[in-house]
Scaffold this motif. Structure first.
Motif, PDB file in Angstrom:
ATOM      1  N   ARG A 281      -3.954   8.012   3.861  1.00 41.17           N
ATOM      2  CA  ARG A 281      -3.743   6.575   3.644  1.00 41.17           C
ATOM      3  C   ARG A 281      -2.311   6.178   4.003  1.00 41.17           C
ATOM      4  O   ARG A 281      -2.091   5.118   4.595  1.00 41.17           O
ATOM      5  N   LEU A 282      -1.349   7.015   3.645  1.00 46.28           N
ATOM      6  CA  LEU A 282       0.041   6.721   3.997  1.00 46.28           C
ATOM      7  C   LEU A 282       0.229   6.691   5.522  1.00 46.28           C
ATOM      8  O   LEU A 282       0.928   5.833   6.055  1.00 46.28           O
TER       9      LEU A 282
ATOM     10  N   HIS B 111      -1.075   3.454   6.806  1.00 44.53           N
ATOM     11  CA  HIS B 111      -0.099   2.377   6.586  1.00 44.53           C
ATOM     12  C   HIS B 111       1.004   2.426   7.652  1.00 44.53           C
ATOM     13  O   HIS B 111       1.423   1.388   8.168  1.00 44.53           O
TER      14      HIS B 111
ATOM     15  N   GLY C 189       0.824  -1.211   0.000  1.00 47.96           N
ATOM     16  CA  GLY C 189       0.000   0.000   0.000  1.00 47.96           C
ATOM     17  C   GLY C 189       0.853   1.253   0.000  1.00 47.96           C
ATOM     18  O   GLY C 189       0.498   2.255  -0.643  1.00 47.96           O
TER      19      GLY C 189
ATOM     20  N   SER D  86      -4.495  11.085   0.104  1.00 47.66           N
ATOM     21  CA  SER D  86      -3.351  10.178  -0.101  1.00 47.66           C
ATOM     22  C   SER D  86      -2.452  10.165   1.127  1.00 47.66           C
ATOM     23  O   SER D  86      -1.968   9.102   1.547  1.00 47.66           O
TER      24      SER D  86
ATOM     25  N   SER E 146       0.849   7.359  -6.202  1.00 43.49           N
ATOM     26  CA  SER E 146      -0.336   8.198  -6.407  1.00 43.49           C
ATOM     27  C   SER E 146      -0.089   9.620  -5.910  1.00 43.49           C
ATOM     28  O   SER E 146      -0.465  10.597  -6.572  1.00 43.49           O
ATOM     29  N   PHE E 147       0.540   9.737  -4.743  1.00 42.59           N
ATOM     30  CA  PHE E 147       0.821  11.058  -4.189  1.00 42.59           C
ATOM     31  C   PHE E 147       1.728  11.848  -5.131  1.00 42.59           C
ATOM     32  O   PHE E 147       1.480  13.036  -5.412  1.00 42.59           O
TER      33      PHE E 147
ATOM     34  N   ASN F 150       2.020   1.878  -3.592  1.00 42.37           N
ATOM     35  CA  ASN F 150       0.957   2.393  -4.455  1.00 42.37           C
ATOM     36  C   ASN F 150       0.583   3.831  -4.112  1.00 42.37           C
ATOM     37  O   ASN F 150       0.431   4.682  -5.007  1.00 42.37           O
ATOM     38  N   ASP F 151       0.426   4.117  -2.817  1.00 42.55           N
ATOM     39  CA  ASP F 151       0.006   5.462  -2.426  1.00 42.55           C
ATOM     40  C   ASP F 151       1.120   6.480  -2.591  1.00 42.55           C
ATOM     41  O   ASP F 151       0.847   7.671  -2.807  1.00 42.55           O
ATOM     42  N   SER F 152       2.381   6.049  -2.506  1.00 43.27           N
ATOM     43  CA  SER F 152       3.491   6.966  -2.788  1.00 43.27           C
ATOM     44  C   SER F 152       3.486   7.360  -4.267  1.00 43.27           C
ATOM     45  O   SER F 152       3.688   8.541  -4.610  1.00 43.27           O
TER      46      SER F 152
END
Length: 298
Positions: free
Chosen positions: A182-183, A186, A80, A179, A87-88, A83-85
């Motif tokens: 979410r990070l 995590h 995760g 974003s 996306s950010f 993916n979120d890095s």
């Protein structure tokens, strides 16, 4: 993390040399006792030991399953983060109009992943993140007890300044904040795994059970007037090692952030994130992906 097809007999023997020696000592000890002491009957009943082995095998399998669940959750959390890095960084590049700010935000996100890796391993981050941060960030991060959380706070403050300066739309900022949330989730999940100890009594009972069974198994074949035959000399150590190494595997998997060979390969994952985010910025001088060393990816 040991990569696919990298476990072989040599690695197995080196990694578990102490267990192999202990098993040999126990088997030889049983044989010596059998040669010098006249037993009227078996030291232990095969039926009783068989029942205990079956019951405790289930217990050990349950423990390994619980430990593997923690290991797998750790890997999912870091998936995760990858993916979120990405996306950010994509959102920053497409939504922030200030080019120096885009580079600053993306580099700070790379630093956040390295800082989280070091925090989970209880390491000093130092040079691995200093080159990615402006001077004012380094001082505030160094003064904070939780470096990843402080870096995320710096990201939020930077976004607020960009919005005030008109370089970031308020709706775009909400997407970036989502974003970042979410990070942060995590990070919290990783910290929960790191800081939640596996119940000590379960670990102690598992270890005691494994060693008890390792000693009991050769005693089952101890009978007056009979010697341990050749097949017993091979099968018995194998059965003993099966219990001992199953217990050890569970002990290793339960804490996946200790920088051991079976742990989550956070260094390699952070390098992947850094490569992807730098390339999203259009940078050409990017580090190479990490390769396994002797079949182990850290």
């Amino acid at each position: 993390m040991i990569v696919s097809d990298s476990t072989h007999l040599g690695r197995f023997a080196r990694a578990h040399a102490a267990y192999i020696v202990a098993v040999i000592v126990i088997v030889v000890g049983v044989e010596v006792i059998n040669d010098h002491i006249d037993f009227d009957r078996r030291a232990l009943s095969p039926t009783s030991v068989g029942l205990v082995v079956t019951a405790l095998s289930i217990f050990l399998a349950f423990r390994v399953g619980e430990a593997y669940a923690r290991w797998w959750e750790a890997r999912v959390l870091w998936g995760g983060i990858v993916n979120d890095s990405r996306s950010f960084a994509r959102q920053v590049i497409s939504l922030v109009s200030d080019e120096p700010a885009r580079t600053r935000l993306v580099h700070r996100q790379i630093a956040w992943t390295h800082a989280l890796r070091h925090a989970l391993r209880r390491e000093e981050d130092g040079e691995s993140i200093d080159e990615l941060l402006p001077e004012r960030d380094r001082e505030r991060v160094a003064a904070a007890s939780n470096h990843p959380a402080q870096l995320m706070l710096e990201q939020a403050a930077d976004l607020s300044r960009l919005q005030s300066a008109g370089a970031l739309d308020p709706i775009a900022r909400l997407a970036l904040e989502d974003s970042m949330s979410r990070l942060t989730a995590h990070q919290g999940g990783c910290e929960r795994i790191k800081n939640t100890a596996f119940p000590d009594r379960v670990a102690y009972f598992s270890r005691l059970t494994a060693w008890g069974l390792a000693i009991a198994i050769p005693c089952v074949v101890l009978e007056s007037g009979n010697e341990i035959d050749l097949i017993d000399m091979f099968v018995t150590p194998f059965l003993m090692l099966a219990f001992l190494l199953t217990e050890r595997l569970g002990a290793e998997l339960k804490m996946p952030f200790e920088n051991r060979i079976n742990d989550t390969p956070m260094t390699a994952i952070c390098r992947t994130i850094e490569i992807d985010l730098r390339q999203q910025l259009g940078e050409r001088d990017v580090p190479a992906p990490l390769e396994p060393v002797d079949g182990v990816l850290m």
